[in-house]
Design an enzyme around this catalytic site. Structure first.
Site, mmCIF file in Angstrom:
data_model
loop_
_atom_site.group_PDB
_atom_site.id
_atom_site.type_symbol
_atom_site.label_atom_id
_atom_site.label_comp_id
_atom_site.label_asym_id
_atom_site.label_seq_id
_atom_site.Cartn_x
_atom_site.Cartn_y
_atom_site.Cartn_z
ATOM 1 C CD GLU A 13 -1.546 -0.912 -11.870
ATOM 2 O OE1 GLU A 13 -0.748 -0.131 -11.313
ATOM 3 O OE2 GLU A 13 -2.762 -0.669 -11.978
ATOM 4 C CD GLU A 15 -2.657 -6.333 -9.361
ATOM 5 O OE1 GLU A 15 -2.324 -5.185 -9.729
ATOM 6 O OE2 GLU A 15 -3.112 -6.565 -8.228
ATOM 7 C CB CYS A 50 -0.438 4.711 -8.596
ATOM 8 S SG CYS A 50 -1.191 5.169 -10.125
ATOM 9 C CB SER A 87 -3.836 -2.398 -9.070
ATOM 10 O OG SER A 87 -2.502 -2.793 -8.848
ATOM 11 C CE LYS A 96 1.321 9.672 -3.984
ATOM 12 N NZ LYS A 96 1.245 8.225 -4.162
ATOM 13 C CD GLU A 111 0.128 6.386 -0.972
ATOM 14 O OE1 GLU A 111 0.743 7.395 -1.368
ATOM 15 O OE2 GLU A 111 -0.112 5.427 -1.705
ATOM 16 C CD GLU A 153 -4.348 0.025 5.448
ATOM 17 O OE1 GLU A 153 -4.233 0.927 4.617
ATOM 18 O OE2 GLU A 153 -4.814 0.203 6.583
ATOM 19 C CB CYS A 211 0.493 13.627 -10.430
ATOM 20 S SG CYS A 211 0.044 11.934 -10.061
#
Ligand code: SF4
Ligand code: SF4
Length: 493
Positions: free
Chosen positions: A193, A196, A214, A234, A273, A276, A281, A421
């Site tokens: 990251e 990037e 994230c 990102s 999550k 996710e 993807e 988190c």
């Protein structure tokens, strides 16, 4: 035949007798009373000025991978609506009747708010126990940074007790074949990251502001409500999925195990999550990066089921190859942590030197303020303006401001849950008022006491680039460590 009458049925009877308030609440729900797709409070768009807690409860579709509700336990208090609307900015921010999807980002804040325990995470404990018992499978588990400062609460320890090594010991005793550290893949995320971000700052300015990716609750929120900003996200996968993809490629190759025989489990503070891991993807070569997610609360249940007490279990170390971490990886668990970690390594990439002391304890991005602003001067790059936002209702307000006036920031960190988190929807419920601050303090203490504070100093990270990925943003890194996003706007509007 049973004479049992549920609380909800009782309330319906009361509603039928015309008691004001309850009548409005119960009569305002239509369709399938199972709590599934049809259970939408009509009165949300009706006339009247009834208080929010009389407007019903959140709708949960039966195929929601993150949360579920036991209607027998629901007392129709409306607390879930309060959390979903006022903290997460989801409930009420779409037109009714619903179109093709029940809006939910899977954050699990309603599970924390629900006083009766009616809403919980969708549990995967049995799936994981079955995988452990299956000798043909190599079951790997990873643990997120925020779980190390909260799991102890489920075993009667002080709020914010640091139990990382005890958790590793407990997971080994529970029968997992390897225990890895999501802080390692947080370091990997920072390598990708920060590279990037520096690339975008210098060569792809139309992708500025750079928005972190994230947090899966935040990502889904962006896909629902701000799809025009998806190209600013990102492309880095979350640390959980970077770890998953690396286990089924680099680690599988090293150990001579077929990827299809690996079951990847993660211990997360997060219910989003669970959504996710099912994203299309997030597959490489027809292999899902991750298989199962257990929340911190679920792990406590699993360990107790196996008779493992965290208070007495022997400490153990993470397994090597994907087990080393730095302070930068550890602070991912708190709001502002991703930003601070990224700036440490962006500074190194730009200058070849580690950042000065103030960037290793960067106070402007720390703390519980809803939106924090900071700027970092990086030689060769210039001054970077940064915002850090946690809680999706705060994000909604910030993003609406950007849509109207443009962005004064080049880098914005978003975390769905309050506090980041450590305040995730899968964390232990607590009556301690400043529980989030205590968990955050424990995380920064771990950072301060780490021998290495910057992701690029992680020797296992250096090895994995040497042996496998080559360099950040290489073709191989793009294949395994980066992803794409889905416009979900039309499903709601
Ligand atoms: S999980 Fe989050 S978005 Fe979904 S209903 Fe609960 S509070 Fe709302
Ligand atoms: S918070 Fe729990 S008990 Fe209250 S309405 Fe929502 S699901 Fe029912």
């Amino acid at each position: 035949m049973t004479n049992k009458i549920s609380r909800r049925k009782f309330l319906k009877v009361v509603a039928g007798s015309g008691v004001v308030g309850f009548g409005v609440m119960a009569a305002g729900c239509k369709g399938d009373p199972s709590g599934a797709q049809g259970w939408i409070p009509d009165q949300y768009q009706g006339k009247g000025d009834f208080p929010v807690n009389l407007k019903g409860r959140v709708a949960i579709s039966q195929d929601n991978p993150s949360i579920e509700r036991d209607d027998e336990k629901c007392i129709l208090c409306g607390q879930c609506v309060e959390a979903c609307k006022n903290v997460m900015g989801v409930y009420g921010n779409y037109p009714l009747p619903l179109k093709n999807e029940v809006a939910c980002v899977g954050c699990g804040q309603c599970t924390i708010a629900c006083p009766s325990g009616a809403i919980t995470e969708k549990r995967n404990i049995q799936d994981v126990l079955a995988a452990i018992d299956d000798d043909s499978k190599h079951v790997v588990v990873q643990t997120a940074p925020a779980t190390k400062v909260s799991l102890g609460e489920e075993f009667g320890m002080e709020p914010g007790a640091s139990v990382g090594k005890k958790m590793v010991g407990a997971l080994k005793e529970a029968g997992f074949d390897a225990v890895f550290d999501t802080c390692f893949s947080a370091d990997l995320t920072i390598m990708e990251e920060a590279s990037e971000f520096v690339h975008r700052l210098t060569k792809a300015k139309d992708e500025i502001p750079h928005l972190t990716s994230c947090c899966p609750g935040w990502v889904k929120y962006c896909e629902y409500f701000y799809p025009e900003l998806m190209h600013n996200l990102s492309t880095c996968k979350s640390p959980q999925n970077m770890m998953g993809a690396t286990i089924k490629s680099f680690y599988a190759e090293k150990k001579g195990i077929k990827p299809e025989n690996i079951i990847n489990v993660s211990i997360m503070p997060c219910t989003a999550k669970k959504f996710e891991v099912g994203r299309e993807e997030l597959q490489v070569d027809d292999q899902r990066d991750m298989d199962y997610v257990l929340t911190t609360r679920e792990l406590a249940v699993l360990l107790k089921h196996k008779g493992i007490d965290l208070n007495t279990v022997a400490e153990s170390e993470y397994d090597s190859v994907l087990g080393e971490s730095t302070g930068a990886g550890k602070i991912f668990g708190a709001t502002g942590g991703v930003t601070e970690a990224a700036v440490r390594t962006a500074y190194y990439f730009a200058t070849g030197s580690n950042p000065p002391a103030d960037l290793l304890s960067w106070q402007p991005v720390r703390g519980m303020k809803a939106v924090k602003e900071a700027n970092a001067t990086i030689p060769g790059v210039g001054t970077v303006n940064i915002a850090v936002c946690h809680g999706l209702e705060n994000a909604r307000q910030l993003l609406n401001g950007i849509k109207e006036h443009g962005s004064k920031w080049q880098f914005i960190e978003f975390m769905a849950c309050p506090g980041g988190c450590i305040g995730g929807g899968g964390q232990p419920k607590s009556s301690v008022a400043d529980i989030k601050q205590k968990r955050i303090a424990a995380i920064y203490k771990e950072d301060n006491s780490s021998a290495k504070r910057c992701s690029h100093d992680n020797t296992e990270i250096q090895s994995i680039y040497k042996e496998f990925y080559g360099k950040p943003l290489s073709e191989k890194a793009e294949k395994y460590l980066h992803t794409s996003f889905v416009n979900r706007h039309d499903r709601l509007f």
